[in-house]
Scaffold this motif. Structure first.
Motif, PDB file in Angstrom:
ATOM      1  N   VAL A   1       0.958  -1.361   0.010  1.00  0.00           N
ATOM      2  CA  VAL A   1      -0.086   0.039  -0.014  1.00  0.00           C
ATOM      3  C   VAL A   1       0.899   1.198   0.131  1.00  0.00           C
ATOM      4  N   PHE A   2       0.226   2.222  -0.303  1.00  0.00           N
ATOM      5  CA  PHE A   2       1.089   3.538  -0.620  1.00  0.00           C
ATOM      6  C   PHE A   2       1.726   4.293   0.788  1.00  0.00           C
ATOM      7  N   GLU A   3       0.806   3.915   1.678  1.00  0.00           N
ATOM      8  CA  GLU A   3       1.097   4.472   3.055  1.00  0.00           C
ATOM      9  C   GLU A   3       0.964   3.612   4.290  1.00  0.00           C
ATOM     10  N   PRO A   4       1.630   2.659   4.402  1.00  0.00           N
ATOM     11  CA  PRO A   4       1.677   1.574   5.543  1.00  0.00           C
ATOM     12  C   PRO A   4       1.527   2.271   6.968  1.00  0.00           C
ATOM     13  N   HIS A   5       0.601   1.949   7.492  1.00  0.00           N
ATOM     14  CA  HIS A   5       0.510   2.556   8.749  1.00  0.00           C
ATOM     15  C   HIS A   5      -0.868   2.046   9.651  1.00  0.00           C
ATOM     16  N   ALA A   6      -0.946   2.401  10.942  1.00  0.00           N
ATOM     17  CA  ALA A   6      -2.188   2.038  11.597  1.00  0.00           C
ATOM     18  C   ALA A   6      -3.012   3.038  11.377  1.00  0.00           C
ATOM     19  N   VAL A   7      -4.334   2.718  10.899  1.00  0.00           N
ATOM     20  CA  VAL A   7      -5.489   3.691  10.448  1.00  0.00           C
ATOM     21  C   VAL A   7      -6.619   3.502  11.362  1.00  0.00           C
ATOM     22  N   GLU A   8      -7.354   4.427  11.744  1.00  0.00           N
ATOM     23  CA  GLU A   8      -8.749   4.308  12.309  1.00  0.00           C
ATOM     24  C   GLU A   8      -9.651   4.647  11.458  1.00  0.00           C
TER      25      GLU A   8
ATOM     26  N   LEU B   1      -7.748  -0.336   3.551  1.00  0.00           N
ATOM     27  CA  LEU B   1      -6.813  -0.288   2.314  1.00  0.00           C
ATOM     28  C   LEU B   1      -6.738   1.148   1.878  1.00  0.00           C
ATOM     29  N   ARG B   2      -7.882   1.602   1.432  1.00  0.00           N
ATOM     30  CA  ARG B   2      -7.767   3.244   0.987  1.00  0.00           C
ATOM     31  C   ARG B   2      -7.388   4.262   2.086  1.00  0.00           C
ATOM     32  N   ALA B   3      -7.634   3.893   3.270  1.00  0.00           N
ATOM     33  CA  ALA B   3      -7.175   4.737   4.422  1.00  0.00           C
ATOM     34  C   ALA B   3      -5.343   4.843   4.431  1.00  0.00           C
ATOM     35  N   ALA B   4      -4.850   3.840   3.998  1.00  0.00           N
ATOM     36  CA  ALA B   4      -3.611   3.354   3.907  1.00  0.00           C
ATOM     37  C   ALA B   4      -2.898   4.000   2.870  1.00  0.00           C
ATOM     38  N   GLY B   5      -3.540   4.872   1.796  1.00  0.00           N
ATOM     39  CA  GLY B   5      -2.903   5.348   0.732  1.00  0.00           C
ATOM     40  C   GLY B   5      -3.419   4.561  -0.479  1.00  0.00           C
ATOM     41  N   GLY B   6      -4.115   3.429  -0.304  1.00  0.00           N
ATOM     42  CA  GLY B   6      -4.547   2.712  -1.578  1.00  0.00           C
ATOM     43  C   GLY B   6      -3.677   1.636  -1.952  1.00  0.00           C
ATOM     44  N   VAL B   7      -3.885   0.589  -2.517  1.00  0.00           N
ATOM     45  CA  VAL B   7      -3.220  -0.526  -2.950  1.00  0.00           C
ATOM     46  C   VAL B   7      -2.149   0.029  -3.900  1.00  0.00           C
ATOM     47  N   ARG B   8      -0.947  -0.446  -4.276  1.00  0.00           N
ATOM     48  CA  ARG B   8      -0.065  -0.136  -4.960  1.00  0.00           C
ATOM     49  C   ARG B   8      -0.239  -1.150  -6.458  1.00  0.00           C
TER      50      ARG B   8
ATOM     51  N   ARG C   1       4.307  10.200 -31.382  1.00  0.00           N
ATOM     52  CA  ARG C   1       4.709   8.478 -31.732  1.00  0.00           C
ATOM     53  C   ARG C   1       3.320   7.637 -31.678  1.00  0.00           C
ATOM     54  N   ALA C   2       3.393   6.946 -32.618  1.00  0.00           N
ATOM     55  CA  ALA C   2       2.221   5.719 -32.528  1.00  0.00           C
ATOM     56  C   ALA C   2       2.475   4.849 -31.446  1.00  0.00           C
ATOM     57  N   ASP C   3       3.760   4.473 -30.963  1.00  0.00           N
ATOM     58  CA  ASP C   3       3.790   3.605 -29.749  1.00  0.00           C
ATOM     59  C   ASP C   3       4.142   4.307 -28.502  1.00  0.00           C
ATOM     60  N   ARG C   4       3.510   5.457 -28.156  1.00  0.00           N
ATOM     61  CA  ARG C   4       3.644   6.354 -27.301  1.00  0.00           C
ATOM     62  C   ARG C   4       3.358   5.809 -25.866  1.00  0.00           C
ATOM     63  N   ASP C   5       2.175   4.594 -25.971  1.00  0.00           N
ATOM     64  CA  ASP C   5       1.921   3.993 -24.481  1.00  0.00           C
ATOM     65  C   ASP C   5       3.226   3.366 -24.078  1.00  0.00           C
ATOM     66  N   ASP C   6       3.994   2.863 -25.139  1.00  0.00           N
ATOM     67  CA  ASP C   6       5.311   2.202 -24.272  1.00  0.00           C
ATOM     68  C   ASP C   6       6.079   3.010 -23.489  1.00  0.00           C
ATOM     69  N   PHE C   7       6.043   4.476 -23.440  1.00  0.00           N
ATOM     70  CA  PHE C   7       6.871   5.313 -23.052  1.00  0.00           C
ATOM     71  C   PHE C   7       5.908   6.252 -22.427  1.00  0.00           C
ATOM     72  N   ASP C   8       5.032   6.089 -21.931  1.00  0.00           N
ATOM     73  CA  ASP C   8       4.084   7.120 -21.240  1.00  0.00           C
ATOM     74  C   ASP C   8       3.537   6.591 -19.874  1.00  0.00           C
ATOM     75  N   PRO C   9       4.611   6.905 -19.102  1.00  0.00           N
ATOM     76  CA  PRO C   9       4.174   6.137 -17.668  1.00  0.00           C
ATOM     77  C   PRO C   9       2.909   6.749 -16.944  1.00  0.00           C
ATOM     78  N   TYR C  10       2.344   5.683 -16.173  1.00  0.00           N
ATOM     79  CA  TYR C  10       1.396   6.084 -15.181  1.00  0.00           C
ATOM     80  C   TYR C  10       2.006   6.976 -14.014  1.00  0.00           C
ATOM     81  N   LEU C  11       1.005   8.114 -13.347  1.00  0.00           N
ATOM     82  CA  LEU C  11       1.527   8.712 -12.504  1.00  0.00           C
ATOM     83  C   LEU C  11       1.042   8.127 -11.069  1.00  0.00           C
ATOM     84  N   LEU C  12       1.947   8.368 -10.057  1.00  0.00           N
ATOM     85  CA  LEU C  12       1.648   7.636  -8.796  1.00  0.00           C
ATOM     86  C   LEU C  12       1.801   8.891  -7.964  1.00  0.00           C
ATOM     87  N   PRO C  13       1.059   8.399  -6.621  1.00  0.00           N
ATOM     88  CA  PRO C  13       0.784   9.761  -5.568  1.00  0.00           C
ATOM     89  C   PRO C  13       2.200  10.249  -5.387  1.00  0.00           C
TER      90      PRO C  13
END
Length: 403
Positions: free
Chosen positions: A172-179, A209-216, A359-371
Motif C-alpha cells: 500500500v502507498f502509506e502503510p501505517h495504523a489507521v482509524e 486499504l484506502r485509508a492507508a493510501g490505497g493498494v500499489r 509517436r504511434a507507440d507512445r503508450d510504451d513510454f507514457d508512464p502512469y503517475l503515482l501519488p
C-alpha cells in the motif's frame, strides 16, 4: 546599448548556450531498458524502429510472481465463516433485552478487554463475535446462575458501531495504523441513532486499504492477509476491480492487514476503485522564470489533483505544458520525478513532449503517475533563445553602466 569588447558578447552566447544543454537524468535502476518500477519509464527508441509494437505490458508482466490465491476464486470467493457478517469490537454500543425481566435490560458498551459486563453475570466475550453467539452465551450464564429455569428469549442488537484502529502494511502507498469507522458528532443522524439496530460500511477491509493510501500497482489482491487473534486469513479482493460484489470483511480493533506484492507493475490496477488511491497530487513547476512564491506564480496554495490512472502525457497537458503557437511553443520537454514504492529510490524521467505526442507507440513510454509525483516543464527552443537574448541585453546594460 553598447556591445561587449573583444568579442565578449559572442563568448557569453556560447557559454550560456552550452549551459542550457543537459545530459539525460541518471537513475540507479536500469530505467532505459525497462527495469524500472514500470516499463513505461524506459527511454524511447529514437529510430522508431519498434513503432507499433507495444512491449511495456509484456515487460511488466515478465516480472510477476504467480498470484498467491491462485487463478480461480475471484470476486465473492469463499471467506472463512469467522469473518462473515457483523462482528463486535471494543467500544461498540449494544442494546440487550431479556424477556420480561428488566434486571438485565439496557445499553452496554463492549469493554476494553472485549467483554460485555452484565450485572450479576460473568463477563461475556464479545470482541470479534456475532450477536447470535453473544445471545447464546448470555442464555448459558443466566441458566448457570439460576436466574431462569428455562432459557429466556434474548435480544442482542448493536446500537452504534465505534471506530477501530487497525494496522495496514505491505503493498500500500502509506502503510501505517489507521482509524476507520465511527461518525463525527456533526454528522450524527438523530433518527438513526434512536432506531433499534445499527449498520456501517465504514469498518470494511476496503476502507482500511484506502485509508492507508490505497493498494500499489504491484499488490497481490488474490490473497490479502488478515491476522485476527492469532489466526491468519486470506481474502480475495480481485473482484473489486472487475465490477464484482466481493465479500468485504468487517474489521475489529486490533486487526492486522498485510497486502503481499507480486513484484511487478500491473496496469490493470491503475484505475479508480474502492481500494485505489483517491487520486494523485501533482507537485508542478512550469514557469519560465522561478517565482518567489505560489501567489506570484499563479500556481495556488494547493498542488494539482488528477484522477488515479492518469498518464504522464495527460498530466503535462493538464498542467499547461503543451500547446500554444507552433512557432514558439514546439519542442518543449518535461521531467517526471517519481519514487519506486518498492525500493524507495527516486526516479527522474525526461521526455520530449512533442515527440511523444506524435509517436504511434507512445503508450510504451507514457508512464502512469503515482501519488506525490512531481512534474517540471521546460520551455521551447524559441523561448530559450528569447530568454538568452534578454539575459545578454541585461548584461550589456550592466557593462555599459560599469563603463
Amino acid at each position: 546599448m553598447m556591445p561587449f569588447k573583444n568579442g565578449s558578447c559572442l563568448l557569453a552566447v556560447v557559454a550560456l548556450t552550452s549551459c542550457a544543454t543537459y545530459d539525460t537524468p541518471d537513475n540507479i535502476a536500469a530505467i532505459g531498458t525497462g527495469e524500472g518500477y514500470q516499463a513505461q519509464y524506459r527511454t524511447p527508441d529514437v529510430s522508431r524502429a519498434n513503432a507499433g509494437f507495444l512491449r511495456s505490458s509484456e515487460i511488466n508482466a515478465s516480472r510477476c510472481k504467480p498470484p498467491r490465491g491462485g487463478s480461480g476464486g475471484k470476486g465473492t470467493g469463499a471467506v472463512a465463516y469467522a469473518l462473515r457478517g457483523e462482528r463486535l469490537s471494543r467500544n461498540d454500543l449494544v442494546d440487550i433485552r431479556i424477556g420480561d425481566d428488566d434486571t438485565f435490560n439496557g445499553n452496554y458498551v463492549v469493554s476494553r478487554d472485549g467483554t460485555l459486563k452484565l450485572p450479576f453475570l460473568s463477563p461475556v466475550r464479545a470482541q470479534g463475535r456475532s450477536t447470535d453467539e453473544i445471545e447464546s452465551d448470555i442464555a448459558q450464564e443466566l441458566l448457570a446462575g439460576d436466574f431462569f429455569v428455562d432459557a429466556p428469549r434474548i435480544s442482542v442488537r448493536v446500537a452504534d458501531f465505534a471506530s477501530v484502529l487497525v494496522g495496514v502494511s505491505g503493498a500500500v502507498f502509506e502503510p501505517h495504523a489507521v482509524e476507520i469507522g465511527g461518525i463525527q458528532g456533526d454528522q450524527v443522524d438523530s433518527l438513526r441513532q434512536a432506531a433499534l439496530g445499527a449498520s456501517t460500511e465504514g469498518r470494511n477491509l476496503s476502507v482500511a486499504l484506502r485509508a492507508a493510501g490505497g493498494v500499489r500497482p504491484d499488490a497481490d489482491l488474490s490473497a490479502v492477509q488478515l491476522r485476527r487473534g492469532g489466526t491468519l486469513y486470506e481474502v480475495d479482493m480481485r473482484g473489486v476491480l472487475e465490477g464484482r460484489n466481493v465479500t468485504d470483511v468487517m474489521l475489529i480493533a486490533g486487526d492486522e492487514i498485510d497486502v503481499p506484492s507480486r513484484g511487478c507493475f500491473q496496469e490493470d490496477l491503475m484505475q479508480p476503485s474502492p481500494i485505489s488511491p483517491p487520486g494523485v497530487s501533482l507537485y508542478l513547476s512550469n514557469l519560465t522564470q522561478p517565482a518567489a512564491g505560489n501567489a506570484i506564480a499563479a500556481v495556488g496554495q494547493e498542488v494539482r489533483q488528477v484522477p488515479y490512472g492518469t498518464r504522464y502525457l495527460q498530466a503535462v497537458i493538464d498542467t499547461n505544458c503543451v500547446g500554444g503557437a507552433r512557432s514558439t511553443s514546439a519542442d518543449r520537454s518535461s521531467v517526471l520525478v517519481s519514487r519506486d514504492p518498492v525500493t524507495d529510490v527516486s526516479i527522474v524521467i525526461e521526455r520530449n513532449i512533442e515527440d511523444l505526442l506524435r509517436r504511434a507507440d507512445r503508450d510504451d513510454f507514457d508512464p502512469y503517475l503515482l501519488p506525490d509525483d512531481a512534474l517540471v516543464c521546460y520551455d521551447s527552443t524559441v523561448t530559450n533563445i528569447a530568454e538568452l537574448g534578454r539575459v545578454l541585453g541585461l548584461a550589456a546594460v550592466v557593462a555599459a553602466v560599469v563603463k
